[in-house]
Design a protein around this motif. Structure first.
Motif, PDB file in Angstrom:
ATOM      1  N   THR A 154       1.550 -16.173   3.886  1.00  0.00           N
ATOM      2  CA  THR A 154       2.590 -15.383   3.225  1.00  0.00           C
ATOM      3  C   THR A 154       1.991 -14.458   2.163  1.00  0.00           C
ATOM      4  N   THR A 155       1.057 -15.018   1.379  1.00  0.00           N
ATOM      5  CA  THR A 155       0.442 -14.227   0.312  1.00  0.00           C
ATOM      6  C   THR A 155      -0.379 -13.078   0.879  1.00  0.00           C
ATOM      7  N   ASN A 156      -1.122 -13.342   1.940  1.00  0.00           N
ATOM      8  CA  ASN A 156      -1.955 -12.298   2.533  1.00  0.00           C
ATOM      9  C   ASN A 156      -1.099 -11.155   3.077  1.00  0.00           C
ATOM     10  N   GLU A 157       0.024 -11.491   3.725  1.00  0.00           N
ATOM     11  CA  GLU A 157       0.926 -10.458   4.226  1.00  0.00           C
ATOM     12  C   GLU A 157       1.523  -9.646   3.078  1.00  0.00           C
ATOM     13  N   LEU A 158       1.845 -10.337   1.985  1.00  0.00           N
ATOM     14  CA  LEU A 158       2.419  -9.647   0.836  1.00  0.00           C
ATOM     15  C   LEU A 158       1.397  -8.704   0.203  1.00  0.00           C
ATOM     16  N   PHE A 159       0.140  -9.171   0.103  1.00  0.00           N
ATOM     17  CA  PHE A 159      -0.898  -8.298  -0.443  1.00  0.00           C
ATOM     18  C   PHE A 159      -1.016  -7.013   0.377  1.00  0.00           C
ATOM     19  N   SER A 160      -1.003  -7.158   1.693  1.00  0.00           N
ATOM     20  CA  SER A 160      -1.125  -5.990   2.567  1.00  0.00           C
ATOM     21  C   SER A 160       0.052  -5.032   2.386  1.00  0.00           C
ATOM     22  N   SER A 161       1.280  -5.584   2.312  1.00  0.00           N
ATOM     23  CA  SER A 161       2.466  -4.750   2.109  1.00  0.00           C
ATOM     24  C   SER A 161       2.435  -4.072   0.741  1.00  0.00           C
ATOM     25  N   ASP A 163      -0.205  -3.258  -0.996  1.00  0.00           N
ATOM     26  CA  ASP A 163      -1.211  -2.214  -1.009  1.00  0.00           C
ATOM     27  C   ASP A 163      -0.662  -0.920  -0.421  1.00  0.00           C
ATOM     28  N   GLN A 164       0.139  -1.040   0.648  1.00  0.00           N
ATOM     29  CA  GLN A 164       0.759   0.153   1.232  1.00  0.00           C
ATOM     30  C   GLN A 164       1.792   0.752   0.290  1.00  0.00           C
ATOM     31  N   HIS A 165       2.582  -0.112  -0.361  1.00  0.00           N
ATOM     32  CA  HIS A 165       3.613   0.364  -1.277  1.00  0.00           C
ATOM     33  C   HIS A 165       2.999   1.087  -2.479  1.00  0.00           C
ATOM     34  N   LEU A 166       1.885   0.544  -2.994  1.00  0.00           N
ATOM     35  CA  LEU A 166       1.270   1.097  -4.200  1.00  0.00           C
ATOM     36  C   LEU A 166       0.312   2.253  -3.904  1.00  0.00           C
ATOM     37  N   ALA A 167       0.175   2.614  -2.651  1.00  0.00           N
ATOM     38  CA  ALA A 167      -0.707   3.724  -2.304  1.00  0.00           C
ATOM     39  C   ALA A 167      -0.182   5.044  -2.839  1.00  0.00           C
ATOM     40  N   SER A 170       2.080   4.186  -9.054  1.00  0.00           N
ATOM     41  CA  SER A 170       1.274   3.365  -9.971  1.00  0.00           C
ATOM     42  C   SER A 170       1.804   1.948 -10.070  1.00  0.00           C
ATOM     43  N   PHE A 171       3.146   1.803 -10.117  1.00  0.00           N
ATOM     44  CA  PHE A 171       3.750   0.488 -10.290  1.00  0.00           C
ATOM     45  C   PHE A 171       4.880   0.308  -9.284  1.00  0.00           C
ATOM     46  N   LEU A 172       5.522  -0.857  -9.294  1.00  0.00           N
ATOM     47  CA  LEU A 172       6.504  -1.188  -8.268  1.00  0.00           C
ATOM     48  C   LEU A 172       7.689  -0.239  -8.292  1.00  0.00           C
ATOM     49  N   VAL A 173       8.145   0.144  -9.487  1.00  0.00           N
ATOM     50  CA  VAL A 173       9.232   1.114  -9.615  1.00  0.00           C
ATOM     51  C   VAL A 173       8.727   2.285 -10.455  1.00  0.00           C
ATOM     52  N   VAL A 215      -3.681  -2.394  -4.595  1.00  0.00           N
ATOM     53  CA  VAL A 215      -3.113  -3.622  -5.165  1.00  0.00           C
ATOM     54  C   VAL A 215      -4.081  -4.256  -6.165  1.00  0.00           C
ATOM     55  N   SER A 216      -5.392  -4.127  -5.940  1.00  0.00           N
ATOM     56  CA  SER A 216      -6.345  -4.688  -6.914  1.00  0.00           C
ATOM     57  C   SER A 216      -6.296  -3.909  -8.231  1.00  0.00           C
ATOM     58  N   ARG A 217      -6.111  -2.587  -8.129  1.00  0.00           N
ATOM     59  CA  ARG A 217      -5.928  -1.791  -9.344  1.00  0.00           C
ATOM     60  C   ARG A 217      -4.660  -2.199 -10.080  1.00  0.00           C
ATOM     61  N   TRP A 218      -3.586  -2.434  -9.352  1.00  0.00           N
ATOM     62  CA  TRP A 218      -2.310  -2.849  -9.946  1.00  0.00           C
ATOM     63  C   TRP A 218      -2.453  -4.209 -10.628  1.00  0.00           C
TER      64      TRP A 218
END
Length: 513
Positions: A154-161, A163-167, A170-173, A215-218
């Motif tokens: 679950t965590t790995n899938e979330l990390f991947s998602s 990373d795409q969202h934060l491409a 800068s932040f979630l919103v 995601v690592s930057r975030w």
């Protein structure tokens, strides 16, 4: 709750450290949070939010060891609104319940504009959604703690998602800083590693994150923000950093050229002395110097060495002539420019007789008088400020004739626009250190002062007086003589139609300014 955020209430504040019963009475707070010490210690985000809230707005009742471990409740609006869900409590504390005091710090200012701005409403809805995801991760992590493989997937899938969202952001919103949603989701992801207490699991996740730059930057930004929030309130909170990946090392290219490898270009004619050039110009051409037509006629097509030498000499001669002309022109301009000390005489100052019609103390300065002086101008009396309160009283100014330097630009003195300067003589060796420069009683108001043996010229403009500092250059020789008469360079007497100007009490050797 958002419609009634302007109402202030009186509540009971309870604190585990205040007394044996833990109660303190206050009439300032807007809301009371009742929470067990165990939850407050474990929930880093709740701990930081409550510590940044003012004690005059939020009271925290932290129950002790004997209280139930799951106690969490926010009472506000005089008890008419009770919240028990953690995420709703966090958003309310950072929003209308505390009059938006924490809006900028934790919601990017969106909670304040939620009702009036569509973009802020979308951002707040996004925060709620992301915080719900964080709550779901915590729930799954607690329920499936023994089966870590399910959590890892679950965590790995979330990390991947993520990373795409934060491409593309800068932040979630939309925000210039991490919001509640960013900090909450980051802490939830950290808990998946912390709760497992598995160093290998943390190392595996960090290895995976190294390939996910967004995601690592975030994660690094969220971690640093939490540390800064804790330091701001001197909170001894250990912020987890199991997922923090160091930023990549970027090798900046250095563009450097080996100077010795660059080709050398000749950009100037060979040096030839002027004497040699002149001699070559007047000397008769020898047979060897004459153009060799045979080369051209014979189809050689090249330029002889003699021709190259003659061309070089011609170029050198022209360069020498040009340099000589430039030097002569520079010397002529220099000779035509008079020395700066001889540019002006005191005759270029516009000094006139004035009559003081009104005077008062400057309201914001203990040193200044404010005066209105009639100089015979169609525009009316001039307003002038003078720093003479240490030497004269208000009554000393009444209906007094003074001498004013007029061609000065208006300038503010303690907020008062002063247009001109009342001239005085000053001397540190005199008992009366500062004395008015006075015209004869018969002098006419508005008449211009002249100086003996100096022709009357047009006064310099105010702009040029300021730009060239004309008065500053003339003033050192503007004094009173042994009889107290105002002179310039000891010989040119300042004179009105009725006679010379003098210091009020015949001060000798005074500096006039």
């Amino acid at each position: 709750a958002h419609q009634h955020h302007r109402r202030r209430i009186i509540i009971i504040i309870m604190s585990s450290s205040s007394s044996s019963t833990g109660t303190v009475v206050s009439s300032a707070a807007l809301a009371t949070l009742t929470v067990s010490s165990k939850i407050l210690e474990k929930d880093i985000l709740l701990n930081l939010v409550t510590s940044h809230a003012s004690s005059r707005q939020l009271t925290v009742k932290a129950s002790g060891k004997g209280a139930a471990g799951s106690t969490l409740q926010l009472d506000c609006l005089q008890g008419t609104l009770v919240l028990k869900e953690r995420n709703a409590i966090l958003r309310s504390i950072c929003g209308s319940i505390l009059h938006y005091a924490l809006s900028n710090l934790f919601t990017g200012g969106h909670s304040f504009f939620e009702s009036s701005s569509p973009s802020s409403a979308v951002a707040m809805a996004g925060m709620s959604s992301w915080m719900s995801m964080a709550a779901s991760i915590r729930s799954n992590n607690n329920n499936n703690n023994k089966n870590s493989s399910s959590n890892d997937d679950t965590t790995n899938e979330l990390f991947s998602s993520l990373d795409q969202h934060l491409a593309t952001r800068s932040f979630l919103v939309a925000s210039c800083e991490p919001t509640l949603a960013d900090l909450d989701l980051y802490l939830a992801l950290e808990e998946t590693t912390t709760n497992n207490n598995d160093d290998d699991d943390a190392a595996t996740k960090r290895t995976m994150l190294e390939s996910m730059s967004h995601v690592s930057r975030w994660i690094r930004q969220c971690n640093e923000t939490l540390i800064a929030l804790a330091l701001a309130k001197n909170k001894k909170i250990v912020v987890p950093s199991n997922l923090v990946v160091p930023p990549p090392v970027v090798v900046v290219p250095i563009f450097r050229y080996d100077v010795t490898s660059l080709p050398t270009y000749v950009v100037a004619a060979p040096a030839v002395s002027v004497a040699a050039t002149s001699a070559a110009a007047v000397a008769p051409k020898t047979e060897s110097q004459a153009p060799k037509k045979d080369n051209a006629e014979g189809g050689g097509g090249g330029i002889s060495d003699e021709q190259k030498k003659a061309a070089a000499e011609k170029r050198a001669k022209k360069a020498a002539e040009k340099a000589a002309k430039k030097k002569e022109k520079g010397n002529a301009n220099k000779a035509a420019t008079p020395p700066a000390t001889d540019e002006w005489t005191i005759a270029c100052l516009d000094i006139r007789v004035g009559l003081v019609t009104k005077v008062w103390h400057h309201p914001e300065s203990e040193k200044l008088f404010c005066e209105e002086v009639d100089l015979g101008e169609a525009s009316g009396p001039r307003k002038i400020a003078s720093g003479l309160r240490a030497f004269y009283r208000l009554e000393d100014w009444k209906d007094r004739k003074v001498v004013v330097l007029c061609n000065l630009k208006p300038r503010p003195l303690a907020g008062f626009s002063s247009h001109g300067m009342v001239l005085c003589a000053s001397s540190s060796s005199s008992a009366n250190q500062v004395q008015f420069v006075e015209p004869p009683a018969e002098a006419k108001v508005g008449e211009r002062i002249t100086f003996t043996d100096l022709a009357v010229v047009e006064p310099e403009t105010e702009s040029r007086m300021q730009k060239k500092k004309v008065f500053e250059k003339i003033a050192p020789d503007f004094k009173t003589n042994a009889e107290g008469v105002v002179v310039w360079k000891d010989t040119h007497v300042a004179t009105s139609s009725a006679g010379p100007l003098v210091a009020a009490k015949k001060m000798a050797g005074g500096q006039v300014s």
